[in-house]
Design an enzyme around this catalytic site. Structure first.
Site, PDB file in Angstrom:
ATOM      1  N   GLU A  64      32.882  93.090  40.309  1.00  0.00           N
ATOM      2  CA  GLU A  64      33.639  92.522  39.194  1.00  0.00           C
ATOM      3  C   GLU A  64      34.746  91.613  39.744  1.00  0.00           C
ATOM      4  O   GLU A  64      35.384  91.942  40.735  1.00  0.00           O
ATOM      5  CB  GLU A  64      34.260  93.715  38.471  1.00  0.00           C
ATOM      6  CG  GLU A  64      35.024  93.400  37.248  1.00  0.00           C
ATOM      7  CD  GLU A  64      35.546  94.698  36.603  1.00  0.00           C
ATOM      8  OE1 GLU A  64      35.059  95.806  36.970  1.00  0.00           O
ATOM      9  OE2 GLU A  64      36.434  94.585  35.748  1.00  0.00           O
ATOM     10  N   ARG A  79      32.725 108.814  56.051  1.00  0.00           N
ATOM     11  CA  ARG A  79      33.438 108.961  54.781  1.00  0.00           C
ATOM     12  C   ARG A  79      33.285 110.337  54.140  1.00  0.00           C
ATOM     13  O   ARG A  79      33.578 110.509  52.962  1.00  0.00           O
ATOM     14  CB  ARG A  79      33.000 107.858  53.808  1.00  0.00           C
ATOM     15  CG  ARG A  79      33.199 106.444  54.332  1.00  0.00           C
ATOM     16  CD  ARG A  79      34.648 106.117  54.679  1.00  0.00           C
ATOM     17  NE  ARG A  79      34.787 104.738  55.168  1.00  0.00           N
ATOM     18  CZ  ARG A  79      35.920 104.196  55.532  1.00  0.00           C
ATOM     19  NH1 ARG A  79      37.050 104.884  55.501  1.00  0.00           N
ATOM     20  NH2 ARG A  79      35.965 102.953  55.979  1.00  0.00           N
ATOM     21  N   MET A 138      34.240  98.256  51.660  1.00  0.00           N
ATOM     22  CA  MET A 138      33.732  96.959  52.113  1.00  0.00           C
ATOM     23  C   MET A 138      33.962  96.689  53.595  1.00  0.00           C
ATOM     24  O   MET A 138      33.557  95.639  54.098  1.00  0.00           O
ATOM     25  CB  MET A 138      34.308  95.855  51.247  1.00  0.00           C
ATOM     26  CG  MET A 138      33.719  95.916  49.842  1.00  0.00           C
ATOM     27  SD  MET A 138      34.308  94.580  48.792  1.00  0.00           S
ATOM     28  CE  MET A 138      33.435  94.987  47.260  1.00  0.00           C
TER      29      MET A 138
END
Lengths: 263, 263, 263, 263
Positions: free
Chosen positions: D119, D217, D109
């Site tokens: 969630e 990443r 994020m």
């Protein structure tokens, strides 16, 4: 491993083991700011004046002098807020240093119009500082999803939360230490740490983004769109709001007078 | 309608008609800045130190003192730039007041990580100031799309451009005035104005966004990724670069030393 | 140079000179879309269900069956809109091809949460297509800045606008052609072109960004925050709104039912 | 409370207590996509063609036919990537459903040009699924900060990590359950849960943002700017990369051929 409740930031060594610290507070410091109501005014006035409006000062012979000028400034900022003309609120910058638990930072970083740099569990050993809800933190939720109300817990509930959060933190931190001592990489060992461990970061926002943050992360009566933030991020938001109020009082007043909707 | 070439900003009235002004320059003023190399350093160091790093000052007994500290600072900024760790370059803010023709602003506003407020042709009557290429502006393009080279125009070409841009501006502005005098709304009348009319705006960026702007809007030998900006926006970029160089010298050096790629 | 009013897109050659075309309309085509109400629902439901919610289908034995399901869907989207839970409205994408004059694109591109690619006056010769206000375009503004009302022009005013915008376009385009013929680079020659020349672009937005665009670029009675867009960008917005209504009917209804404020 | 290692997603009840599940894998499903190489091409070609370029198809009499067309497409995409013309890579959209531990989502994020819905530990009880490093996960770091290398752990180290992460998870989840059973609000009880508990989310990105994500990443030999991601987020990135490769093969090839720098 020892265990102590304090506001002390350092970690004393007891027989070579860091002492665990528990806190119930959030730290927010304003470390840099270039943010004034005048920044809103010059940005807005360029649209109608078409010239360098920053130096625009009340002249001696201007109708009404300084007082009338102040009234015009207040009126213009209020007009912008009311009509959701947002861009003039972007030409400013506030940098905060925040210490808070990771579950707070998780919510914080959902705000994408902002700049973040946070302490890294990959590059350093995280200190044993953990959040424990204060005794007046409401613990029981009633109502329906999206609009919960929170009520105080019983004495037993409060004691249970205190006891469990402390015990879980101690247990997890011992596990973390054990792995580090065995030569495990920090980025692996840290995965056992709980969401209530403190981290620290710098966050930079402009007033428009900050008002959006405040509109969602504080709960106030009588706002246009009600919000139901978790109390712990609201504790950060309240401190940021106080800095904002001091730096940009006219903007802050207009924000409140218009239902706390970000422009 | 009169017609004069000058650097004069106001518009003198000649028998009630504004005189047209032609310019070949761009104006960039730095009006607000909270931007220092130290802002990069404190943001980067929080990841490894995990504490308020802003106040971090070289202590008397630190190895090497101020000089070694300075070398470490330079090394850290260079490391961040080289590895494209971009977020530490965001905790700062620079606001520029820019006067340039609309065709320049069109390119400018494609940069979305920035805040803009511009003079409005709906809210005010636009002043008769137009861009004319200076006599040394290269006019002839050779090469293929995306990588053009520009060569000086002949005397005839230069004269033609001067004559056409002036004549077109005068013709268009007269048309604009005629409609305004007949009571047509400004937002309708302005649609006849040409792309070389000047406008003005405030733009706020942080160093990371500014480096991205500079990497695309300046043409330099030996950069990692060559850019081919239109000369007129490069004239703005060069002035912004000069302000940036003065405010954040270590960051600026690292930007150049690493191929002028924004981190 | 010839001159003709038509809806014809090509540019016929009359003795080697392109004929100028005048238009009063905006073109908006939906060229790509992955945008359904279901995209909002699955994104929202992951927060309470914590599982892959996309395949979530009403089961035979679910209370109420398909009809009750539909009512729940509508209720959830309305709840999100009302509470300004914006992120579930972002997991979708709409790409439009837009043809409109440059003064419209200038306003369009102030919306930064969107992706743009536009025809380039540096890479190609711009075609001679120009906007002329239709005879029913209101030409006279009354009221105060920020909240103007527009009234129809007189017959004389309408004729004047038609005549001036055409004459200015022809004059400017001849100037442009003259420079191109003399070997002047396109990026230089184009600076004489007026703001009513048509350009074309692709723009991609998600529903959240599109609702923000619509809230600011359409004028409707009874909205929470009134907007006063220029009519020409509203002509684009209305076509985009129609596509949005068709693609995401529940989201569209909730947008309207909640004051047309983007969540 | 029982304890079992499996890939099973549900949580069987053993005497009313959910069984804890341990996993070593990340789940990435592509749930929605509107992403093709053709989207890059039409967006890029509007700049030079100035017309609706989406329908642009090779005509029978075009020089070279389909094969030459394909070569031109590949060449254009490569040219855009090389020159860092990024915007044509934005007119597309990919939505992934991701299940991964919270410490992975924390890194995820930080990428702000993306849309997330996760969630919520405030709205639902989190299931007892925890990440345990697989036996081949390298556990020992050598080298300096920012450029660590990782080596396999010894048998003892591997056993210790397995044992500690499991024990810590069980202990924390029991604490969580105890508080829930005593009526403590979910948002309070969850603060004892560790960073290796699984969460789930939908994330939507365009190809430009995804390439930036992949460049930071994933760790690859021979890239322009080396990255040192934590292995667990790289496990997600590799799955996203595979979907991207399948959807947009020309774009993917150009990304790799140009040093895996996002344009």
């Amino acid at each position: 491993m020892g265990c102590v409740t304090s506001d002390y930031d350092g970690h004393r060594l007891v027989w070579g083991v860091p002492e665990i610290e528990f806190r119930s507070t959030m730290t927010v410091e304003l470390v840099r700011a270039s943010a004034h109501d005048a920044d809103v005014l010059f940005a807005a006035r360029v649209s109608t004046l078409g010239e360098q409006t920053l130096a625009h000062a009340p002249e001696a012979n201007e109708p009404g002098g300084v007082e009338a000028e102040h009234k015009r400034d207040r009126g213009l900022i209020n007009y912008l807020m009311q009509g959701r003309h947002g861009s003039p609120f972007e030409h400013n910058s506030m940098t905060f240093y925040v210490r808070a638990p990771i579950f707070v930072f998780r919510e914080f970083m959902r705000h994408r119009i902002a700049s973040y740099n946070e302490e890294s569990g990959r590059y350093r050993e995280l200190g044993p500082v953990f959040y424990v809800p204060a005794s007046d933190r409401h613990l029981v939720q009633v109502g329906k999803p999206g609009a919960y109300d929170f009520l105080p817990g019983s004495a037993e509930q409060t004691a249970l939360v205190q006891q469990q959060t402390r015990a879980a933190a101690i247990h997890a931190y011992e596990s973390y230490q054990r792995m580090l001592e065995a030569g495990i990489a920090r980025e692996v060992a840290r995965i056992v740490l709980p969401l209530n461990i403190y981290s620290s970061m710098y966050v930079t926002m402009n007033a428009r983004a900050l008002m959006n943050f405040l509109s969602l992360r504080t709960k106030r009566e009588g706002t246009q769109f009600p919000s139901f933030p978790q109390r712990e991020i609201e504790m950060c938001a309240e401190q940021m709001e106080e800095h904002f109020r001091t730096l940009m009082p006219l903007t802050y007043d207009a924000f409140n007078a218009n239902g706390r909707v970000a422009p």
